[in-house]
Scaffold this motif. Structure first.
Motif, PDB file in Angstrom:
ATOM      1  N   GLY A 220      -0.782  -5.583   1.316  1.00  0.00           N
ATOM      2  CA  GLY A 220      -0.249  -5.332   0.066  1.00  0.00           C
ATOM      3  C   GLY A 220      -0.869  -4.843  -1.058  1.00  0.00           C
ATOM      4  N   GLU A 221      -1.984  -5.338  -1.219  1.00  0.00           N
ATOM      5  CA  GLU A 221      -3.079  -4.907  -2.286  1.00  0.00           C
ATOM      6  C   GLU A 221      -3.801  -3.523  -1.995  1.00  0.00           C
ATOM      7  OE1 GLU A 221      -7.155  -6.577  -4.347  1.00  0.00           O
ATOM      8  OE2 GLU A 221      -6.144  -7.908  -3.102  1.00  0.00           O
ATOM      9  N   THR A 222      -3.850  -3.186  -0.548  1.00  0.00           N
ATOM     10  CA  THR A 222      -4.363  -1.999  -0.187  1.00  0.00           C
ATOM     11  C   THR A 222      -3.388  -1.024  -0.642  1.00  0.00           C
ATOM     12  OG1 THR A 222      -5.755  -3.037   1.506  1.00  0.00           O
ATOM     13  CG2 THR A 222      -5.243  -0.847   1.777  1.00  0.00           C
ATOM     14  N   LEU A 223      -2.006  -1.257  -0.258  1.00  0.00           N
ATOM     15  CA  LEU A 223      -1.173  -0.178  -0.494  1.00  0.00           C
ATOM     16  C   LEU A 223      -1.113   0.066  -1.865  1.00  0.00           C
ATOM     17  CD1 LEU A 223       1.869  -1.381   1.765  1.00  0.00           C
ATOM     18  CD2 LEU A 223       0.909   0.769   1.730  1.00  0.00           C
ATOM     19  N   ARG A 224      -1.297  -0.838  -2.870  1.00  0.00           N
ATOM     20  CA  ARG A 224      -1.165  -0.484  -4.185  1.00  0.00           C
ATOM     21  C   ARG A 224      -2.287   0.332  -4.911  1.00  0.00           C
ATOM     22  NH1 ARG A 224       3.986  -1.546  -6.408  1.00  0.00           N
ATOM     23  NH2 ARG A 224       4.524  -3.503  -5.635  1.00  0.00           N
ATOM     24  N   LYS A 225      -3.530   0.218  -3.999  1.00  0.00           N
ATOM     25  CA  LYS A 225      -4.683   0.955  -4.375  1.00  0.00           C
ATOM     26  C   LYS A 225      -4.904   2.543  -3.835  1.00  0.00           C
ATOM     27  CE  LYS A 225      -7.585  -1.876  -3.034  1.00  0.00           C
ATOM     28  NZ  LYS A 225      -9.120  -2.538  -2.496  1.00  0.00           N
ATOM     29  N   ILE A 226      -4.226   2.820  -2.662  1.00  0.00           N
ATOM     30  CA  ILE A 226      -4.446   3.955  -2.051  1.00  0.00           C
ATOM     31  C   ILE A 226      -3.771   5.183  -2.994  1.00  0.00           C
ATOM     32  CG2 ILE A 226      -5.287   2.990   0.059  1.00  0.00           C
ATOM     33  CD1 ILE A 226      -2.203   3.670   1.161  1.00  0.00           C
ATOM     34  N   ASP A 227      -4.313   6.339  -2.793  1.00  0.00           N
ATOM     35  CA  ASP A 227      -3.679   7.441  -3.392  1.00  0.00           C
ATOM     36  C   ASP A 227      -2.495   7.918  -2.594  1.00  0.00           C
ATOM     37  OD1 ASP A 227      -4.857   9.898  -1.590  1.00  0.00           O
ATOM     38  OD2 ASP A 227      -6.643   8.483  -2.297  1.00  0.00           O
ATOM     39  N   GLN A 276      16.173 -13.919   6.975  1.00  0.00           N
ATOM     40  CA  GLN A 276      16.111 -15.331   7.336  1.00  0.00           C
ATOM     41  C   GLN A 276      14.962 -15.753   8.454  1.00  0.00           C
ATOM     42  OE1 GLN A 276      20.335 -16.270   8.161  1.00  0.00           O
ATOM     43  NE2 GLN A 276      20.755 -16.470   6.019  1.00  0.00           N
ATOM     44  N   GLY A 277      15.118 -14.675   9.211  1.00  0.00           N
ATOM     45  CA  GLY A 277      13.894 -14.881  10.211  1.00  0.00           C
ATOM     46  C   GLY A 277      12.501 -14.620   9.872  1.00  0.00           C
ATOM     47  N   GLY A 278      12.269 -14.119   8.814  1.00  0.00           N
ATOM     48  CA  GLY A 278      10.899 -13.902   8.216  1.00  0.00           C
ATOM     49  C   GLY A 278      10.499 -12.290   8.878  1.00  0.00           C
ATOM     50  N   GLY A 279      11.391 -11.551   8.860  1.00  0.00           N
ATOM     51  CA  GLY A 279      11.009 -10.250   9.725  1.00  0.00           C
ATOM     52  C   GLY A 279      11.313  -8.963   8.853  1.00  0.00           C
ATOM     53  N   VAL A 280      11.430  -9.099   7.444  1.00  0.00           N
ATOM     54  CA  VAL A 280      11.670  -8.061   6.856  1.00  0.00           C
ATOM     55  C   VAL A 280      10.458  -8.019   5.486  1.00  0.00           C
ATOM     56  CG1 VAL A 280      12.934  -6.658   5.078  1.00  0.00           C
ATOM     57  CG2 VAL A 280      13.857  -7.876   7.051  1.00  0.00           C
ATOM     58  N   SER A 281       9.488  -6.885   5.400  1.00  0.00           N
ATOM     59  CA  SER A 281       8.716  -6.948   4.325  1.00  0.00           C
ATOM     60  C   SER A 281       8.871  -5.792   3.346  1.00  0.00           C
ATOM     61  CB  SER A 281       7.486  -7.048   5.023  1.00  0.00           C
ATOM     62  OG  SER A 281       6.999  -8.155   5.594  1.00  0.00           O
ATOM     63  N   ILE A 282       8.392  -5.873   2.226  1.00  0.00           N
ATOM     64  CA  ILE A 282       8.503  -4.708   1.212  1.00  0.00           C
ATOM     65  C   ILE A 282       7.149  -4.456   0.933  1.00  0.00           C
ATOM     66  CG2 ILE A 282       9.309  -3.664  -0.952  1.00  0.00           C
ATOM     67  CD1 ILE A 282      11.735  -3.910   1.118  1.00  0.00           C
ATOM     68  N   ASN A 283       6.485  -3.242   1.040  1.00  0.00           N
ATOM     69  CA  ASN A 283       5.012  -3.141   0.860  1.00  0.00           C
ATOM     70  C   ASN A 283       4.275  -4.057   1.302  1.00  0.00           C
ATOM     71  OD1 ASN A 283       6.011  -0.928  -0.415  1.00  0.00           O
ATOM     72  ND2 ASN A 283       6.302  -1.918  -2.538  1.00  0.00           N
ATOM     73  N   LYS A 284       4.550  -4.479   2.525  1.00  0.00           N
ATOM     74  CA  LYS A 284       3.617  -5.620   3.417  1.00  0.00           C
ATOM     75  C   LYS A 284       3.910  -7.060   2.988  1.00  0.00           C
ATOM     76  CE  LYS A 284       1.653  -4.498   6.297  1.00  0.00           C
ATOM     77  NZ  LYS A 284       2.057  -4.456   7.704  1.00  0.00           N
ATOM     78  N   GLU A 285       4.791  -7.399   1.957  1.00  0.00           N
ATOM     79  CA  GLU A 285       4.943  -8.676   1.312  1.00  0.00           C
ATOM     80  C   GLU A 285       6.551  -9.185   1.773  1.00  0.00           C
ATOM     81  OE1 GLU A 285       4.408  -8.387  -2.794  1.00  0.00           O
ATOM     82  OE2 GLU A 285       2.352  -7.693  -2.612  1.00  0.00           O
ATOM     83  N   LYS A 286       6.392 -10.032   2.461  1.00  0.00           N
ATOM     84  CA  LYS A 286       7.599 -10.654   3.165  1.00  0.00           C
ATOM     85  C   LYS A 286       8.685 -10.954   1.816  1.00  0.00           C
ATOM     86  CE  LYS A 286       6.022 -12.482   7.484  1.00  0.00           C
ATOM     87  NZ  LYS A 286       6.760 -11.371   8.380  1.00  0.00           N
TER      88      LYS A 286
END
Length: 321
Positions: A220-227, A276-286
Motif C-alpha cells: 500500500g505504501e509503495t502504491l502511494r509513492k510511485i508515479d 467477509q472472507g478477507g478477499g477484497v483489497s483497495i490499494n493493497k489494503e484489505k
C-alpha cells in the motif's frame, strides 16, 4: 566541443537535396554495376526466396545513396572510415568502391555483429518489444522488467555486452544459473546493473519495489509513492474501468462503486461474501466493510484506485474528470 578530435554532426540532406535523380544515376550510378550490387549478401538473401516480400527499387538502390554519402564525406571531410552494424557491410563497402573508382582513394569499413535476441530478431528501435534509453519512451520500471524477463541464453550474452562485470563475476553467475535456473541470478544481476547504469540506483530500487506490488500484501505504501507512468506500467494488462469523478463523492458506498459503476463484482451479495472472507483489497489494503464510504483519499495520483478481488484478480479504476 573545441577538442581537436571533436565529433561533427552532419545531415546528408544538405548535399542530397539539390541532387536530381537524373544527375544521380549519371554521376554516381554509372560507376557501380548491377552485377556488383546483386552480389551483396543483403540483396541475394532478399531475392533468393528467404523473404516473401521481394525487394523494392528503393531498397535496391539504397546502397548507392549510402555509398555516395561516404564518397561526399571522403571528399569534403577527409573521412576514411565508416562504422556500422554487420547488416550495413554491403552498403559501406559500396562507398569504399565508389571512392576507389571515382577518386582513386582508399577508405575502410568496420562493422560489428548485430545484437540479436534468442529468436534471431534484431535488437533495434524498429523491432517491437524493445527498450529506449529515454524514460519518456520506456519507464525505469519497464526498462527493468525487459532485462529481468530475457531468456537464459540472452541473459548470458547481454550481461557480457552491456555490463562492466569482470569475466570472473560473469562466470560465477553463469555457474549459479546452471545450478539453480529458477532463481534467475543472471537476469536479476543484468537488470540491476543496466537499470542502475542507464537510469539510477534509486530508479532501480523503485522498479524492484514496484514489481512486487502485485505479489505483496504490504504494498500500500509503495502504491502511494510511485508515479503515474510506473503505476500504469505495472498495471499493464490489468482490466480497467473508467468512472466519473462524481462516483468518488460523499454518499457513495464501495459496494455501489464496485458493482453498479464498475462491474468488478457481479452483485453486492457476492462482494459482501468475499469481503467477509478477507478477499477484497483497495490499494493493497484489505477492507472489512463493503458499504464503507468512498473518498478521494483512496485515489492514487488523484485518479486511480486499485481493486483486488481474491488472490490474483486485479482491476484498475480510472477516475475521469
Amino acid at each position: 566541443s573545441d577538442a581537436p578530435n571533436a565529433a561533427e554532426m552532419v545531415n546528408n540532406y544538405d548535399w542530397m537535396k539539390n541532387f536530381s535523380f537524373l544527375d544521380f544515376i549519371r554521376d554516381v550510378g554509372k560507376h557501380i554495376t548491377v552485377n556488383y550490387m546483386m552480389a551483396k549478401d543483403s540483396v541475394k538473401k532478399r531475392l533468393s526466396g528467404e523473404s516473401q516480400q521481394g525487394m523494392s527499387f528503393t531498397e535496391f538502390s539504397y546502397q548507392l545513396c549510402q555509398g555516395y554519402d561516404f564518397l561526399h564525406l571522403y571528399k569534403e571531410k577527409n573521412c576514411r572510415l565508416q562504422l556500422g552494424g554487420s547488416d550495413q557491410w554491403g552498403n559501406i563497402t559500396t562507398g569504399t568502391e565508389l571512392i576507389r573508382r571515382t577518386a582513386g582513394g582508399e577508405a575502410y569499413a568496420l562493422t560489428c555483429p548485430l545484437i540479436t535476441k534468442a529468436d534471431g530478431g534484431k535488437f533495434g528501435k524498429t523491432e517491437s518489444g524493445n527498450v529506449w534509453l529515454d524514460p519518456r519512451y520506456t519507464s525505469p520500471y519497464k526498462f527493468y522488467q525487459f532485462w529481468l524477463n530475457v531468456s537464459d541464453a540472452d541473459a548470458e550474452k547481454y550481461i557480457k555486452i552491456f555490463t562492466e562485470l569482470t569475466r570472473e563475476e560473469v562466470a560465477a553467475l553463469v555457474e549459479e544459473q546452471a545450478q539453480n535456473p529458477g532463481a534467475r541470478p543472471l537476469q536479476k544481476r543484468l537488470a540491476k546493473e543496466i537499470t542502475t547504469m542507464v537510469h539510477s540506483a534509486a530508479d532501480y530500487e523503485a522498479a524492484v519495489e514496484a514489481s512486487q506490488i502485485l505479489f505483496s500484501n504490504h504494498a500500500g505504501e509503495t502504491l502511494r509513492k510511485i508515479d503515474e507512468a510506473t503505476l500504469l506500467a505495472v498495471m499493464e494488462g490489468v482490466p480497467q474501468f473508467e468512472v466519473p469523478r462524481s462516483a468518488i463523492s460523499e454518499g457513495v458506498k464501495l459496494a455501489d462503486l464496485l458493482t453498479e459503476t464498475a462491474a468488478v463484482f457481479p452483485s453486492k451479495g457476492e462482494m459482501r461474501k468475499m469481503v467477509q472472507g478477507g478477499g477484497v483489497s483497495i490499494n493493497k489494503e484489505k477492507i472489512s466493510d463493503p458499504y464503507a464510504p468512498v473518498s478521494a483519499d483512496m485515489l492514487l495520483n488523484d485518479k486511480y484506485i486499485l481493486v483486488q478481488r481474491g488472490k490474483k484478480n486485479y482491476f484498475l479504476l480510472h477516475v475521469a474528470d
